[in-house]
Design a protein around this motif. Structure first.
Motif, PDB file in Angstrom:
ATOM      1  N   ALA A  84       0.825  -1.211   0.000  1.00 47.63           N
ATOM      2  CA  ALA A  84       0.000   0.000   0.000  1.00 47.63           C
ATOM      3  C   ALA A  84       0.859   1.261   0.000  1.00 47.63           C
ATOM      4  O   ALA A  84       0.619   2.199  -0.772  1.00 47.63           O
ATOM      5  CB  ALA A  84      -0.937  -0.007   1.207  1.00 47.63           C
TER       6      ALA A  84
ATOM      7  N   LEU B 297       0.464   4.444  -7.985  1.00 47.45           N
ATOM      8  CA  LEU B 297      -0.145   3.279  -8.616  1.00 47.45           C
ATOM      9  C   LEU B 297      -1.168   2.686  -7.662  1.00 47.45           C
ATOM     10  O   LEU B 297      -1.177   2.983  -6.458  1.00 47.45           O
ATOM     11  CB  LEU B 297       0.921   2.213  -8.930  1.00 47.45           C
ATOM     12  N   SER B 298      -2.027   1.820  -8.194  1.00 45.85           N
ATOM     13  CA  SER B 298      -2.946   1.097  -7.320  1.00 45.85           C
ATOM     14  C   SER B 298      -2.217  -0.086  -6.697  1.00 45.85           C
ATOM     15  O   SER B 298      -1.248  -0.607  -7.273  1.00 45.85           O
ATOM     16  CB  SER B 298      -4.168   0.613  -8.094  1.00 45.85           C
ATOM     17  N   GLN B 299      -2.685  -0.524  -5.523  1.00 48.64           N
ATOM     18  CA  GLN B 299      -2.054  -1.669  -4.869  1.00 48.64           C
ATOM     19  C   GLN B 299      -2.155  -2.941  -5.713  1.00 48.64           C
ATOM     20  O   GLN B 299      -1.161  -3.671  -5.830  1.00 48.64           O
ATOM     21  CB  GLN B 299      -2.662  -1.889  -3.487  1.00 48.64           C
ATOM     22  N   PRO B 300      -3.327  -3.227  -6.331  1.00 43.45           N
ATOM     23  CA  PRO B 300      -3.378  -4.421  -7.194  1.00 43.45           C
ATOM     24  C   PRO B 300      -2.395  -4.349  -8.360  1.00 43.45           C
ATOM     25  O   PRO B 300      -1.828  -5.358  -8.764  1.00 43.45           O
ATOM     26  CB  PRO B 300      -4.828  -4.426  -7.689  1.00 43.45           C
ATOM     27  N   ALA B 301      -2.173  -3.147  -8.899  1.00 38.74           N
ATOM     28  CA  ALA B 301      -1.268  -3.003 -10.035  1.00 38.74           C
ATOM     29  C   ALA B 301       0.165  -3.334  -9.645  1.00 38.74           C
ATOM     30  O   ALA B 301       0.885  -4.038 -10.375  1.00 38.74           O
ATOM     31  CB  ALA B 301      -1.344  -1.592 -10.602  1.00 38.74           C
TER      32      ALA B 301
ATOM     33  N   ALA C 135       2.703   1.617  -3.331  1.00 42.22           N
ATOM     34  CA  ALA C 135       1.772   2.026  -4.382  1.00 42.22           C
ATOM     35  C   ALA C 135       1.476   3.516  -4.300  1.00 42.22           C
ATOM     36  O   ALA C 135       1.434   4.222  -5.311  1.00 42.22           O
ATOM     37  CB  ALA C 135       0.485   1.215  -4.279  1.00 42.22           C
ATOM     38  N   GLU C 136       1.289   4.008  -3.072  1.00 45.60           N
ATOM     39  CA  GLU C 136       1.030   5.446  -2.893  1.00 45.60           C
ATOM     40  C   GLU C 136       2.234   6.278  -3.329  1.00 45.60           C
ATOM     41  O   GLU C 136       2.087   7.309  -3.973  1.00 45.60           O
ATOM     42  CB  GLU C 136       0.701   5.721  -1.428  1.00 45.60           C
TER      43      GLU C 136
END
Length: 312
Positions: A30, A38-42, A33-34
């Motif tokens: 998380a 990006l998104s966490q799933p990405a 990603a921040e």
């Protein structure tokens, strides 16, 4: 299998290396990603694909976050060099028309901070478009930051060892260690005085695993003495100086501290021969090509430290 891995290595993107670095620093999907927008799933999907392509697990995942495996750490260290070289390349391209601009990331320690200030003051008068980031740390940490490409150049106390043969050091000025105290301390009126006379005084020491801590241990060892017990152990120069200013404590520090404008009025060195000959150096990595602004900083450090103020 080897050909497959070689082909996969050629397909690794800079973004993949940035992800590995962000995960190592952030410690969670998380947070990384921040940091990378990006998104966490990405980022999770990208790392899984990278691991599959390399045929190696890069992350240990748990409910507490992620940490790099041994394979992940190898990729991180190699990736840092690649990202750093790309960053430096872009910087050089941007400044080919004018090498007198750019950013210099300088690592230093508290005792050497005053000379770094002098260097920046002199350089900024001639090249006002150069900017600076200064990171102050204990020398051992500062050298690690240089290796990890978090800084471009380092100004600090230098001791050549096999552990730092990947670094190029240019000696700037002599900075032997001395026993420091407040100008009101009773021992300043006592002569002669030896290190053995100070064993029962309240001492402020650096952590034993720090460069200064190891140097202090070596000094007492050369004098056939054990390091006296510490009343206070700290890596904070601010705390050390505040305690010394009470007039009660002793501490071993580079003589450079006597040249700080804020210390001249009160800080004194006891007339004790420590049999120490230390130097401060401008340090860069041997296999790293410096950008134009970094070259100017190194040249200015050489010029500033030739003055009588620093040579004395």
């Amino acid at each position: 299998m080897r050909q497959k891995k070689d082909a996969q290595a050629l397909r690794i993107k800079l973004r993949d290396l940035q992800m590995v670095q962000a995960l190592a620093e952030a410690g969670s999907m998380a947070a990384a990603a921040e940091r990378l927008a990006l998104s966490q799933p990405a980022i999770s999907k990208a790392m899984s694909e990278l691991e599959h392509g390399l045929g190696a697990q890069l992350l240990d995942r748990s409910s507490r976050g992620v940490v790099l495996t041994e394979s992940g750490r190898v990729l991180l260290e190699r990736g840092r060099v690649i990202l750093d070289e790309v960053r430096l390349g872009i910087t050089e391209i941007d400044h080919l028309s004018d090498p007198t601009q750019g950013e210099v990331r300088v690592g230093t320690s508290d005792p050497a901070a005053v000379v770094v200030s002098e260097i920046i003051n002199a350089l900024s008068r001639r090249y006002p478009r150069i900017t600076y980031q200064i990171l102050i740390d204990e020398p051992t940490t500062a050298m690690r930051n240089l290796r990890e490409r978090k800084t471009d150049v380092l100004v600090t106390r230098w001791i050549a060892t096999d552990d730092n043969d990947d670094m190029k050091a240019e000696i700037l000025y002599e900075a032997p260690l001395a026993v420091m105290t407040d100008h009101r301390h009773r021992l300043l009126r006592r002569k002669p005085i030896s290190l053995a006379d100070l064993m029962n005084e309240p001492w402020i020491h650096s952590p034993p695993d720090s460069l200064l801590g190891r140097s202090v241990k070596a000094i007492f060892g050369r004098n056939k003495l054990m390091v006296p017990p510490a009343a206070v152990t700290t890596n904070s120069m601010y705390m050390r100086l505040n305690l010394l200013a009470t007039g009660r404590f002793l501490s071993i520090l580079p003589v450079t501290m006597l040249r700080h404008p804020s210390n001249r009025a009160w800080l004194r060195a006891l007339p004790v021969d420590l049999r120490d000959s230390g130097s401060a150096a401008c340090i860069t990595l041997k296999k790293r090509r410096p950008a134009g602004a970094v070259k100017l900083f190194v040249e200015e450090s050489r010029a500033v430290c030739k003055t009588a103020f620093w040579a004395a």
